[in-house]
Design a protein around this motif. Structure first.
Motif, short mmCIF file in Angstrom:
data_model
loop_
_atom_site.label_atom_id
_atom_site.label_comp_id
_atom_site.label_asym_id
_atom_site.label_seq_id
_atom_site.Cartn_x
_atom_site.Cartn_y
_atom_site.Cartn_z
N SER A 247 0.48 20.03 -20.15
CA SER A 247 -0.79 19.02 -20.72
C SER A 247 0.00 17.64 -21.23
CB SER A 247 -1.61 19.24 -21.67
OG SER A 247 -0.87 19.89 -22.83
N GLY A 248 1.22 17.86 -22.05
CA GLY A 248 1.67 16.61 -22.35
C GLY A 248 1.08 16.34 -23.71
N ALA A 249 0.34 17.00 -24.45
CA ALA A 249 -0.34 17.11 -25.49
C ALA A 249 0.85 17.82 -26.73
CB ALA A 249 -1.57 17.88 -25.84
N ILE A 250 0.70 17.30 -27.75
CA ILE A 250 1.58 17.68 -29.07
C ILE A 250 1.06 18.79 -29.99
CG2 ILE A 250 2.93 17.06 -30.87
CD1 ILE A 250 3.77 14.27 -29.56
N LEU A 251 1.76 19.85 -30.13
CA LEU A 251 1.03 20.62 -31.33
C LEU A 251 1.86 20.24 -32.57
CD1 LEU A 251 -0.10 23.30 -32.28
CD2 LEU A 251 1.95 24.61 -31.26
N PHE A 252 0.99 20.16 -33.67
CA PHE A 252 1.52 19.86 -34.84
C PHE A 252 1.08 21.02 -35.69
CE2 PHE A 252 0.43 17.40 -39.22
CZ PHE A 252 1.96 17.17 -39.46
N GLY A 253 2.14 21.80 -35.98
CA GLY A 253 1.68 22.87 -37.09
C GLY A 253 2.05 22.73 -38.31
N ILE A 254 1.30 23.14 -39.38
CA ILE A 254 1.68 22.85 -40.69
C ILE A 254 1.62 24.10 -41.62
CG2 ILE A 254 1.00 21.55 -43.02
CD1 ILE A 254 -0.63 19.72 -41.24
N HIS A 255 2.81 24.61 -41.99
CA HIS A 255 2.74 25.88 -42.93
C HIS A 255 3.02 25.46 -44.45
CE1 HIS A 255 3.90 30.23 -43.25
NE2 HIS A 255 3.45 29.76 -44.49
N THR A 256 2.13 25.64 -45.30
CA THR A 256 2.04 25.29 -46.69
C THR A 256 2.34 26.34 -47.49
OG1 THR A 256 0.15 24.05 -46.43
CG2 THR A 256 0.61 24.45 -48.68
N TYR A 257 3.46 26.08 -48.34
CA TYR A 257 4.08 27.06 -49.25
C TYR A 257 4.02 26.56 -50.73
CZ TYR A 257 6.97 28.95 -45.26
OH TYR A 257 7.10 29.67 -43.99
N GLN A 258 3.77 27.31 -51.62
CA GLN A 258 3.70 26.74 -53.05
C GLN A 258 4.20 27.56 -53.90
OE1 GLN A 258 -0.27 25.51 -53.42
NE2 GLN A 258 -1.06 27.48 -52.71
N ASN A 259 4.88 27.21 -55.18
CA ASN A 259 5.45 27.89 -56.34
C ASN A 259 5.11 27.34 -57.31
OD1 ASN A 259 6.88 30.33 -57.38
ND2 ASN A 259 8.82 29.40 -56.89
N ARG A 260 5.04 28.19 -58.69
CA ARG A 260 4.87 27.48 -59.90
C ARG A 260 6.05 26.82 -60.30
NH1 ARG A 260 1.30 29.35 -64.13
NH2 ARG A 260 0.82 31.18 -62.94
N LEU A 261 6.02 25.77 -60.79
CA LEU A 261 7.22 24.95 -61.16
C LEU A 261 8.33 25.85 -62.03
CD1 LEU A 261 8.76 22.14 -61.32
CD2 LEU A 261 7.24 21.71 -63.13
N SER A 262 7.69 26.36 -63.07
CA SER A 262 8.64 27.09 -64.03
C SER A 262 9.55 28.14 -63.29
CB SER A 262 7.87 27.58 -65.35
OG SER A 262 6.78 28.42 -64.81
N ASP A 263 8.93 28.93 -62.25
CA ASP A 263 9.17 30.06 -61.49
C ASP A 263 10.40 29.43 -60.68
OD1 ASP A 263 7.67 31.74 -62.76
OD2 ASP A 263 6.28 31.83 -61.04
N GLU A 264 10.03 28.21 -60.10
CA GLU A 264 11.00 27.56 -58.99
C GLU A 264 12.27 27.08 -59.88
OE1 GLU A 264 10.58 27.46 -55.87
OE2 GLU A 264 12.35 26.64 -55.30
N ILE A 265 12.21 26.75 -61.26
CA ILE A 265 13.46 26.38 -61.98
C ILE A 265 14.07 27.84 -62.37
CG2 ILE A 265 13.68 25.52 -64.24
CD1 ILE A 265 11.90 23.31 -63.41
N SER A 266 13.43 28.80 -62.67
CA SER A 266 13.96 29.89 -63.04
C SER A 266 15.06 30.58 -61.70
CB SER A 266 13.51 30.76 -63.69
OG SER A 266 12.21 31.32 -63.03
N GLU A 267 14.41 30.47 -60.72
CA GLU A 267 15.00 31.11 -59.51
C GLU A 267 15.91 30.19 -58.87
OE1 GLU A 267 10.48 33.10 -58.82
OE2 GLU A 267 11.19 31.55 -57.39
N ARG A 268 15.98 29.03 -58.95
CA ARG A 268 16.78 28.09 -58.31
C ARG A 268 17.46 27.34 -59.25
NH1 ARG A 268 16.36 26.22 -52.81
NH2 ARG A 268 14.14 26.94 -52.86
N PRO A 269 19.09 27.54 -59.59
CA PRO A 269 19.58 26.97 -60.59
C PRO A 269 19.58 25.28 -60.69
CG PRO A 269 20.78 28.43 -59.61
CD PRO A 269 19.67 28.47 -58.60
N ASP A 270 19.63 24.78 -59.52
CA ASP A 270 19.72 23.33 -59.42
C ASP A 270 18.54 22.51 -59.20
OD1 ASP A 270 19.51 23.86 -56.96
OD2 ASP A 270 21.10 22.76 -56.11
N ALA A 271 17.41 23.48 -59.46
CA ALA A 271 15.86 22.69 -59.12
C ALA A 271 15.50 21.57 -59.85
CB ALA A 271 14.67 23.89 -59.12
N ALA A 272 15.85 21.72 -61.26
CA ALA A 272 15.51 20.86 -62.01
C ALA A 272 16.01 19.65 -61.86
CB ALA A 272 15.62 21.10 -63.47
N GLU A 273 17.22 19.46 -61.76
CA GLU A 273 18.16 18.40 -61.33
C GLU A 273 17.67 17.44 -60.06
OE1 GLU A 273 22.02 19.13 -62.03
OE2 GLU A 273 22.81 17.06 -61.69
#
Ligand code: HEM
Length: 308
Positions: A247-273
């Motif tokens: 068809s020549g059309a374009i498929l646009f897929g969006i996968h939404t991910y989310q995480n609480r900020l404090s969790d991301e910071i405790s799980e990923r050492p350089d996240a805050a910076e």
């Protein structure tokens, strides 16, 4: 921890597309698969014409979406998904949802609903179809949209879809427009988008905008460096763009991910910076557009605590 973290040294005003290699999945499944597909079905049952829309004339493209995603899923996770073809008669088994569906490829009467509408219920991604010389939005199932909805955008060309965004990113959108025109079949690309929210509500389509703005107005003044980490969520979109070969059309897929900020910071050492680097260099108009301005001072104070 988020599977992607698009924060580095500074705010990035480039479109950031990378090619999606053959062994990378077109759609991704994680531990929220059942919850999110169930939520989609609930939303679609309540407001079917709000969350799914299609213009006539793009039926082939819709079938091609099935072909691309079912093939991809059955190849990347054969223990959970299987696709068996007997000529144009296809048999699909989704062992995660305990669903089996048989249909005749290309025959609208052989599925209970339009192919794109059916496909969207099997994946966590929102699925949109763009077609024509200006890459107009011709169909979509959008349950987890971030501040937009199909009513506002269906039929609009790519350029106009992005009209509300600040002029700061105009060069990026112009580059993206060219990409939409030239993207070859068989060479999909992906990119990431980010935002920060005061709730982890997945469905942020426009009908929720007044309530979400009210929540932000109520919560933001009370957020301090001691409470903000618990109250904010980093929201990431993994976006894929795939030219469909026939068809020549374009498929646009969006996968939404989310995480609480404090969790991301405790799980990923350089996240805050990394977060601080990006927020400090994001143009004010973009902070306003993304709704970050009301809590930015408290957020930067909070992040500064974690400086190595
Ligand atoms: C390479 C491709 C693309 C790029 C670089 C791009 C870039 C952007 C950017 C920078 C924003 C501002 C929001 C933010 O940064 O948080 C945005 C918003 C948006 N994008 Fe895209 N985008 C792309 C593809 C698409 C496609 C294919 C669609 C099709 C529906 C789309 C629909 C939207 C919508 C609806 C918004 C919100 C606009 C509004 O505020 O009304 N984007 N995009």
């Amino acid at each position: 921890m988020l599977p992607y973290f698009p924060f580095g040294q500074q705010f990035n005003d480039k479109m950031g597309t990378l090619s999606l290699s053959e062994n990378e999945p077109l759609v991704e499944l994680d531990e929220h698969y059942i919850t999110e597909t169930t939520l989609k079905k609930q939303l679609l049952a309540v407001l079917p014409a709000y969350y799914y829309q299609s213009l006539p004339g793009f039926e082939l493209a819709q079938w091609e979406v099935l072909e691309a995603i079912l093939t991809n899923l059955s190849q990347s996770d054969p223990s959970r998904f299987s696709l068996r073809k007997e000529g144009s008669r296809w048999h699909w088994a989704n062992n995660r949802l305990h669903e089996q569906t048989s249909f005749t490829f290309g025959d609208a009467g052989s599925l209970a609903m339009e192919p794109l509408n059916w496909m969207g219920r099997q994946v966590q991604e929102d699925l949109l179809l763009l077609a024509g010389p200006e890459a107009s939005l011709v169909a979509g199932q959008l349950c987890f949209g971030n501040g937009w909805c199909l009513d506002e955008k269906i039929g609009l060309p790519f350029w106009q879809i992005h009209a509300p965004i600040t002029p700061i990113v105009e060069p990026m959108i112009r580059a993206a427009q060219k990409l939409m025109e030239r993207l070859p079949a068989g060479r999909p690309v992906w990119r990431l988008n980010w935002s920060v929210k005061v709730t982890d509500q997945l469905d942020m389509t426009s009908r929720h905008t007044p309530a979400l703005e009210k929540l932000l107005t109520e919560l933001a003044p009370g957020l301090t460096r001691d409470t903000i980490g618990e109250n904010l969520y980093v929201r990431i979109e993994r976006q894929t763009l795939t030219r469909l070969p026939r068809s020549g059309a374009i498929l646009f897929g969006i996968h939404t991910y989310q995480n609480r900020l404090s969790d991301e910071i405790s799980e990923r050492p350089d996240a805050a910076e990394r977060l601080a680097n990006v927020f400090k260099t994001t143009p004010q108009a973009m902070l306003d557009y993304k709704g970050l301005t009301p809590f930015m001072p408290a957020l930067l104070t909070y992040l500064a605590r974690y400086k190595s």
